[in-house]
Design a protein around this motif. Structure first.
Motif, mmCIF file in Angstrom:
data_model
loop_
_atom_site.group_PDB
_atom_site.id
_atom_site.type_symbol
_atom_site.label_atom_id
_atom_site.label_comp_id
_atom_site.label_asym_id
_atom_site.label_seq_id
_atom_site.Cartn_x
_atom_site.Cartn_y
_atom_site.Cartn_z
ATOM 1 N N SER A 5 0.806 -1.229 0.000
ATOM 2 C CA SER A 5 0.000 0.000 0.000
ATOM 3 C C SER A 5 0.832 1.269 0.000
ATOM 4 O O SER A 5 0.286 2.377 0.067
ATOM 5 C CB SER A 5 -0.933 0.003 1.223
ATOM 6 N N LEU A 6 2.165 1.142 -0.064
ATOM 7 C CA LEU A 6 3.045 2.306 0.092
ATOM 8 C C LEU A 6 2.903 3.268 -1.086
ATOM 9 O O LEU A 6 3.177 2.928 -2.219
ATOM 10 C CB LEU A 6 4.502 1.856 0.211
ATOM 11 N N GLN A 7 2.470 4.508 -0.763
ATOM 12 C CA GLN A 7 2.293 5.541 -1.777
ATOM 13 C C GLN A 7 3.328 6.650 -1.676
ATOM 14 O O GLN A 7 3.694 7.253 -2.683
ATOM 15 C CB GLN A 7 0.893 6.166 -1.644
ATOM 16 N N TYR A 8 3.800 6.924 -0.460
ATOM 17 C CA TYR A 8 4.720 8.045 -0.241
ATOM 18 C C TYR A 8 5.983 7.537 0.458
ATOM 19 O O TYR A 8 5.894 6.898 1.495
ATOM 20 C CB TYR A 8 4.051 9.119 0.633
ATOM 21 N N LEU A 9 7.142 7.844 -0.111
ATOM 22 C CA LEU A 9 8.413 7.409 0.457
ATOM 23 C C LEU A 9 9.361 8.601 0.557
ATOM 24 O O LEU A 9 9.573 9.323 -0.417
ATOM 25 C CB LEU A 9 9.043 6.318 -0.409
ATOM 26 N N LEU A 10 9.928 8.800 1.753
ATOM 27 C CA LEU A 10 10.894 9.861 1.975
ATOM 28 C C LEU A 10 12.248 9.238 2.308
ATOM 29 O O LEU A 10 12.361 8.484 3.281
ATOM 30 C CB LEU A 10 10.462 10.775 3.128
ATOM 31 N N VAL A 11 13.258 9.530 1.501
ATOM 32 C CA VAL A 11 14.620 9.013 1.723
ATOM 33 C C VAL A 11 15.636 10.148 1.620
ATOM 34 O O VAL A 11 16.741 9.961 1.106
ATOM 35 C CB VAL A 11 14.960 7.869 0.746
ATOM 36 N N ASN A 12 15.289 11.320 2.126
ATOM 37 C CA ASN A 12 16.199 12.467 2.092
ATOM 38 C C ASN A 12 17.400 12.236 3.016
ATOM 39 O O ASN A 12 17.325 11.461 3.970
ATOM 40 C CB ASN A 12 15.465 13.740 2.542
ATOM 41 N N ASP A 13 18.496 12.932 2.738
ATOM 42 C CA ASP A 13 19.669 12.964 3.625
ATOM 43 C C ASP A 13 20.229 11.573 3.916
ATOM 44 O O ASP A 13 20.525 11.246 5.067
ATOM 45 C CB ASP A 13 19.307 13.669 4.940
ATOM 46 N N ASN A 14 20.373 10.764 2.887
ATOM 47 C CA ASN A 14 20.918 9.416 3.049
ATOM 48 C C ASN A 14 22.186 9.242 2.213
ATOM 49 O O ASN A 14 22.793 10.219 1.781
ATOM 50 C CB ASN A 14 19.858 8.378 2.697
ATOM 51 N N GLN A 15 22.573 7.976 1.986
ATOM 52 C CA GLN A 15 23.809 7.662 1.260
ATOM 53 C C GLN A 15 23.519 7.031 -0.098
ATOM 54 O O GLN A 15 24.296 6.221 -0.590
ATOM 55 C CB GLN A 15 24.679 6.724 2.111
ATOM 56 N N ILE A 16 22.406 7.367 -0.695
ATOM 57 C CA ILE A 16 22.011 6.783 -1.981
ATOM 58 C C ILE A 16 22.893 7.365 -3.087
ATOM 59 O O ILE A 16 22.864 8.571 -3.341
ATOM 60 C CB ILE A 16 20.527 7.061 -2.266
ATOM 61 N N SER A 17 23.673 6.509 -3.720
ATOM 62 C CA SER A 17 24.618 6.991 -4.735
ATOM 63 C C SER A 17 24.511 6.235 -6.055
ATOM 64 O O SER A 17 25.190 6.600 -7.022
ATOM 65 C CB SER A 17 26.056 6.884 -4.203
ATOM 66 N N HIS A 18 23.688 5.200 -6.118
ATOM 67 C CA HIS A 18 23.575 4.401 -7.339
ATOM 68 C C HIS A 18 22.145 4.404 -7.875
ATOM 69 O O HIS A 18 21.174 4.373 -7.102
ATOM 70 C CB HIS A 18 24.014 2.956 -7.063
ATOM 71 N N TRP A 19 22.041 4.394 -9.194
ATOM 72 C CA TRP A 19 20.723 4.412 -9.838
ATOM 73 C C TRP A 19 19.953 3.117 -9.592
ATOM 74 O O TRP A 19 18.739 3.076 -9.777
ATOM 75 C CB TRP A 19 20.885 4.658 -11.339
ATOM 76 N N SER A 20 20.636 2.069 -9.175
ATOM 77 C CA SER A 20 19.941 0.806 -8.901
ATOM 78 C C SER A 20 18.885 0.985 -7.814
ATOM 79 O O SER A 20 17.853 0.309 -7.829
ATOM 80 C CB SER A 20 20.950 -0.270 -8.478
ATOM 81 N N PHE A 21 19.123 1.892 -6.876
ATOM 82 C CA PHE A 21 18.138 2.172 -5.820
ATOM 83 C C PHE A 21 16.844 2.690 -6.442
ATOM 84 O O PHE A 21 15.742 2.233 -6.111
ATOM 85 C CB PHE A 21 18.711 3.206 -4.840
ATOM 86 N N ILE A 22 16.977 3.628 -7.371
ATOM 87 C CA ILE A 22 15.799 4.206 -8.039
ATOM 88 C C ILE A 22 15.123 3.156 -8.910
ATOM 89 O O ILE A 22 13.886 3.070 -8.958
ATOM 90 C CB ILE A 22 16.214 5.420 -8.889
ATOM 91 N N ASN A 23 15.908 2.332 -9.597
ATOM 92 C CA ASN A 23 15.333 1.265 -10.426
ATOM 93 C C ASN A 23 14.432 0.345 -9.602
ATOM 94 O O ASN A 23 13.352 -0.050 -10.048
ATOM 95 C CB ASN A 23 16.438 0.434 -11.072
ATOM 96 N N GLU A 24 14.885 0.004 -8.392
ATOM 97 C CA GLU A 24 14.118 -0.908 -7.541
ATOM 98 C C GLU A 24 12.793 -0.297 -7.100
ATOM 99 O O GLU A 24 11.809 -1.014 -6.912
ATOM 100 C CB GLU A 24 14.939 -1.312 -6.320
ATOM 101 N N LEU A 25 12.754 1.020 -6.942
ATOM 102 C CA LEU A 25 11.522 1.667 -6.480
ATOM 103 C C LEU A 25 10.387 1.525 -7.499
ATOM 104 O O LEU A 25 9.212 1.598 -7.140
ATOM 105 C CB LEU A 25 11.774 3.151 -6.179
ATOM 106 N N ASP A 26 10.747 1.313 -8.755
ATOM 107 C CA ASP A 26 9.711 1.112 -9.777
ATOM 108 C C ASP A 26 8.949 -0.193 -9.558
ATOM 109 O O ASP A 26 7.873 -0.399 -10.124
ATOM 110 C CB ASP A 26 10.338 1.127 -11.175
ATOM 111 N N LYS A 27 9.501 -1.085 -8.711
ATOM 112 C CA LYS A 27 8.836 -2.363 -8.433
ATOM 113 C C LYS A 27 7.715 -2.229 -7.400
ATOM 114 O O LYS A 27 6.924 -3.164 -7.216
ATOM 115 C CB LYS A 27 9.848 -3.391 -7.937
#
Length: 506
Positions: free
Chosen positions: A310-332
């Motif tokens: 049911s997750l509609q809103y995700l906040l991941v500000n101020d983290n160590q995300i440096s690779h596009w693979s993280f964003i790719n996974e969110l499309d799932k």
């Protein structure tokens, strides 16, 4: 300040000149006569030692300068809930000289003289009208006389008790059980002692929908112990509690729609997956948690994960995300519509902010809001087209081809750009003048020109390119046929979209 020392002084929260502390010792500290309190300050820079004096350990602090000895008359032990409300809302507890008048009222048939009767009624009326109460930083330390809150403030629905002197979850229960309509409770910055097993009285939080426990020192295990007492809770705020180990909730928190875990040192994605099956969770705040990677192993490329349904809103500000693979996974994620990803190495990198925004939009197909800015249809179309252009050459080198029959990009490209292929629109292809020709389905990139589409159809249908005329129909415009008259324009120019029907005539 008071000269009277509470009986249960050890563990009490106190305030001294605006600074907060916990009492860990009460007794004599030779050679100086008299009673001393040993306190551990919330701010370790406020103290002078670790609880030791001249070689004797009187109490232990977590910080070498977190402790002090203080005389009891310098310490504020706080006040009960009802007294704080009367002070905060200027409700008089006693009677003034003007109130001390005699009044005659009739009870039955007998006249009765009263003193200050109207003042008492006025005071009770004032308190009973209160629905939203703020006692932030009012030195509340306890519930007070049993039943007093229920009698005086029965209509309260919202309470802000942040930054007070509450030290026990049991004391919070004593307050809550007297407020039958309580829906919102903020206990932030109270250093509370939570139970190691469920201790909530049945019904104490039966109407509570929003609970704020930021900076209270609660652990995840304690959350789960207390959670059975929150049967209808919808929002739970747990920011800055040093939570680093999670356990999977079992039969608890299933009504929670919002969970704030920001500013907690979550170690890795495996801890996160333990809350992945909360059925109603719509908003998850993971800002400033140190998260850098995520992988939904149950879903392949182009598929949706069963996690966070049911997750509609995700906040991941101020983290160590440096690779596009993280964003790719969110499309799932099945339901993700809004993402905030500010101040990460990925988004603060060398590329321009607008380019980063376009790539994120292109990579997460269902996203409607990014960093609090709505994604309009025109922006999405432009972002996806620019994304295709940016990686078009790389796609071709990896084996991509505008002819669907020859389009075979390698695994590395597909892993790095899982949505690239999906940006190729799936079109139904009909031949209206050739009824015997079956309807075809082809994936065509919107960057493909009309001329190349004609060339592809020429090979498929064995018809000269010069004889082919193309047009299309869209479900959005029933009954309207749009001719693709310029051979040099891409399908994007004519706003051809997924699910449209391409018409081929000759």
């Amino acid at each position: 300040m008071s000269d009277t020392l509470p009986l249960d002084v050890i563990g009490r929260r106190v305030e001294v000149n605006g600074e907060f502390a916990t009492v860990l010792f009460s007794g004599i500290v030779p050679p100086v006569a008299g009673l001393w309190l040993g306190v551990e300050w919330d701010n370790p820079e406020r103290g002078k030692h670790d609880g030791s004096h001249e070689g004797t350990v009187y109490f232990k602090c977590r910080h070498p300068t977190g402790g002090s000895f203080i005389r009891p008359n310098k310490v504020n032990f706080g006040m009960d809930f009802l007294t704080a409300i009367k002070n905060r809302y200027m409700v008089e507890d006693g009677l003034s000289e003007d109130d001390e008048q005699e009044y005659t009222v009739t009870i039955g048939n007998k006249p009765v003289e009263t003193v200050g009767f109207d003042s008492i009624i006025k005071q009770q009326s004032q308190l009973s009208k209160l629905k939203e109460v703020s006692l932030r930083n009012c030195a509340v330390s306890c519930a007070g006389k049993e039943g007093g809150i229920a009698k005086a403030c029965q209509n309260i629905t919202v309470i802000d008790l942040a930054k007070n002197l509450l030290s026990s979850w049991d004391e919070v229960i004593c307050i809550a059980q007297q407020l039958k309509h309580l829906e919102v409770l903020d206990l932030s910055e109270n250093k509370l002692k939570f139970p190691s097993a469920s201790s909530s009285l049945p019904g104490a939080f039966s109407t509570l929908k929003v609970l704020v426990l930021n900076r209270t020192g609660i652990t995840w295990a304690e959350v789960l112990h207390c959670a059975p007492g929150w049967p209808v809770l919808e929002e739970l705020y747990l920011s800055a509690n040093n939570i680093c180990v999670l356990e999977r909730p079992t039969d608890v928190l299933h009504t929670v729609k919002l969970l704030d875990l920001s500013s907690n040192p979550l170690v890795d994605e495996n801890q996160l997956f333990l809350i992945a099956y909360l059925p109603r969770l719509e908003l998850l705040n993971l800002s400033n948690t140190g998260i850098s990677s995520i992988h939904f192993a149950d879903a392949g490329i182009g598929c949706k994960t069963s996690m966070f349904p049911s997750l509609q809103y995700l906040l991941v500000n101020d983290n160590q995300i440096s690779h596009w693979s993280f964003i790719n996974e969110l499309d799932k994620l099945q339901s993700l519509h809004a993402l905030s990803c500010l101040r990460n190495p990925l988004t603060e990198g060398s590329k321009e902010a607008q380019t980063i925004r376009q790539f994120i939009i292109a990579k997460i197909g269902q996203l409607k809001t990014l960093d609090k800015c709505v994604i309009l249809p025109e922006e999405r179309r432009g972002a996806e087209l620019d994304y295709q252009k940016a990686f078009g050459n790389e796609w071709k080198k990896a084996g991509g081809h505008q002819d669907p029959d020859k389009n075979r990009p390698n695994e590395d490209f597909v892993a790095a750009h899982p949505r690239y292929q999906l940006l190729c629109h799936t079109l139904r292809i009909k031949c209206p003048n050739q009824l015997e020709q079956k309807v075809l389905e082809k994936q065509l990139p919107d960057s493909m020109t009309v001329q190349k589409v004609k060339g592809m159809m020429s090979r498929v249908l064995k018809v000269p390119v010069s004889d082919i005329v193309l047009s299309y129909e869209s479900p959005k415009m029933p009954g309207t046929e749009i001719e693709l008259e310029n051979d040099l324009q891409p399908l994007q120019f004519y706003s051809v979209e997924n699910g449209d029907c391409l018409l081929v005539r000759w």
